[in-house]
Structure formats: structure tokens, C-alpha cells
Design an enzyme around this catalytic site. Sequence first.
Site, PDB file in Angstrom:
ATOM      1  N   ASP A 197       4.273 -10.656  -9.204  1.00 15.45           N
ATOM      2  CA  ASP A 197       5.013 -11.289  -8.124  1.00 15.45           C
ATOM      3  C   ASP A 197       5.380 -12.737  -8.458  1.00 15.45           C
ATOM      4  OD1 ASP A 197       4.721  -8.957  -6.479  1.00 15.45           O
ATOM      5  OD2 ASP A 197       2.649  -9.564  -6.146  1.00 15.45           O
ATOM      6  N   GLU A 224      -5.141  -2.651 -10.967  1.00 13.86           N
ATOM      7  CA  GLU A 224      -4.307  -3.295 -11.980  1.00 13.86           C
ATOM      8  C   GLU A 224      -5.114  -4.280 -12.817  1.00 13.86           C
ATOM      9  OE1 GLU A 224      -0.047  -3.071  -9.571  1.00 13.86           O
ATOM     10  OE2 GLU A 224      -1.309  -4.845  -9.369  1.00 13.86           O
ATOM     11  N   THR A 268       1.918  -0.760 -11.171  1.00 19.86           N
ATOM     12  CA  THR A 268       2.468  -0.291  -9.904  1.00 19.86           C
ATOM     13  C   THR A 268       3.601  -1.215  -9.483  1.00 19.86           C
ATOM     14  OG1 THR A 268       0.328   0.588  -9.234  1.00 19.86           O
ATOM     15  CG2 THR A 268       1.899   0.140  -7.470  1.00 19.86           C
ATOM     16  N   GLY A 318       4.150  -5.254 -13.723  1.00 19.88           N
ATOM     17  CA  GLY A 318       4.975  -6.345 -13.238  1.00 19.88           C
ATOM     18  C   GLY A 318       4.108  -7.431 -12.635  1.00 19.88           C
ATOM     19  N   GLY A 372       2.003  -4.674  -3.913  1.00 19.15           N
ATOM     20  CA  GLY A 372       1.897  -3.260  -3.569  1.00 19.15           C
ATOM     21  C   GLY A 372       0.493  -2.814  -3.200  1.00 19.15           C
ATOM     22  N   GLY A 399      -0.099  -7.893  -6.761  1.00 18.78           N
ATOM     23  CA  GLY A 399      -0.717  -7.181  -5.653  1.00 18.78           C
ATOM     24  C   GLY A 399       0.154  -6.999  -4.441  1.00 18.78           C
ATOM     25  N   SER A 435       8.050  -1.933  -8.372  1.00 22.35           N
ATOM     26  CA  SER A 435       9.449  -1.629  -8.673  1.00 22.35           C
ATOM     27  C   SER A 435       9.768  -1.758 -10.161  1.00 22.35           C
ATOM     28  CB  SER A 435      10.373  -2.532  -7.855  1.00 22.35           C
ATOM     29  OG  SER A 435      10.097  -3.896  -8.129  1.00 22.35           O
TER      30      SER A 435
END
Length: 195
Positions: free
Chosen positions: A66, A85, A11, A64, A79, A77, A13
Site C-alpha cells: 500500500d 503475507e 494478496t 504488492g 486486504g 494489509g 490487485s
Amino acid sequence: MGNGMTVGLGTGSTVTYLLTALAARDLDIRCVATSPRTETMATSLGLRVEPFSHIDRFDMAIDGADQVTPERWLIKGGGGAHTREKIVAASADCFVVIVSSDKLVPVLEPPVPLELLSFGLRSTLRALGGAKVRPDTPASPDGGVIADWYDPFDDPTALSAYLDATPGVVAHGLFQPGLVSQVVTGRIDPPGPIR
């Protein structure tokens, strides 16, 4: 990646770029999405998305992050889908993390995303001390309350164990290095899509 594979789709960008590139390859693969947003986009691009109940393992999961340390500790996380995930990553033979170069960090820093049960939420927050509910944030895909841990920490292993042991914490965004098979880094300069 080839025909017949099972693929877990993360999940965020970065995954938006992945889905477009994956659909363009026109492979015969079976996918599971970790969020409704990913599922909607993947389906609209022609990817075959199935419920997780139909698949018990993945050949590959791609997502992806962070933050990523040199040891491959992750914070995920942003998002709010980190519970799903983490389940998908743990079910994959190969978990590939795709990030832009600005996500590479020497050590992890707060905030650490949390998913909490709504039942007993005030008690869970009191027990945690260093966590706050994200304001104006919808529930997780499974109805959990999204919060973040803000207290500084030096040892992600210890914090991970502490959060795992706290009743009311469904999952946290600390992903241990053992889950990560490969980190692929795209440069953010010049700007543009990750390739």
C-alpha cells in the site's frame, strides 16, 4: 523464476496481474497463497497451490504494498491478509514487491493495518488507543479481527516494536526494509496492467 521453485503468492490487485502472467509461463513451480482469494484464482489458472504445511521456505515471494518508502519500509494489509503475507515474506530467500508508482511515498502515513485477537478485543483496543476496528470487514483468513492504527507516527521502527509488544496484536502491516529484496515499480500513466 524457473522450474522447481517454491513461490509465495501475495494478496491484492497487483497479484491478480502477477498470477495471469505467471500461469502463462507454464512453469513447474510449487506455490503457497496468502489468502483464499489468491488460492482460488491461482488454482483456476492452473498453478499448483499447496498448503504452507508442505513447504518450509520459499525461493521467492511476490506481493504488492500500500505504501513504499525510499528506505523500503512498507505498509501492507489493505486486504486484511498481512499476517500471512509477513510470514511468507520472512520465509522467502527473495521477497519482491510490485507496486504502481502512486504507492511510492517519502514517509509512511496511517492507517497501519492490524490483525487482533477477538479474545479480549476491547482491552486490546483500549491499550492501543490509536486503533479502530474496520467496520463491515470480514475476519482475516485465520479468524482475526481486522483493525487499523490511525495515530500519526514518525518512527516506523518504534511503532513496529510497540505493536509487536502489545498483547492481543497478532500482527501489523509495517514491513521492515530487511524483508524486502527488490521493489518493482509500474507506472500508472498510461493506465493499464502493470508489466
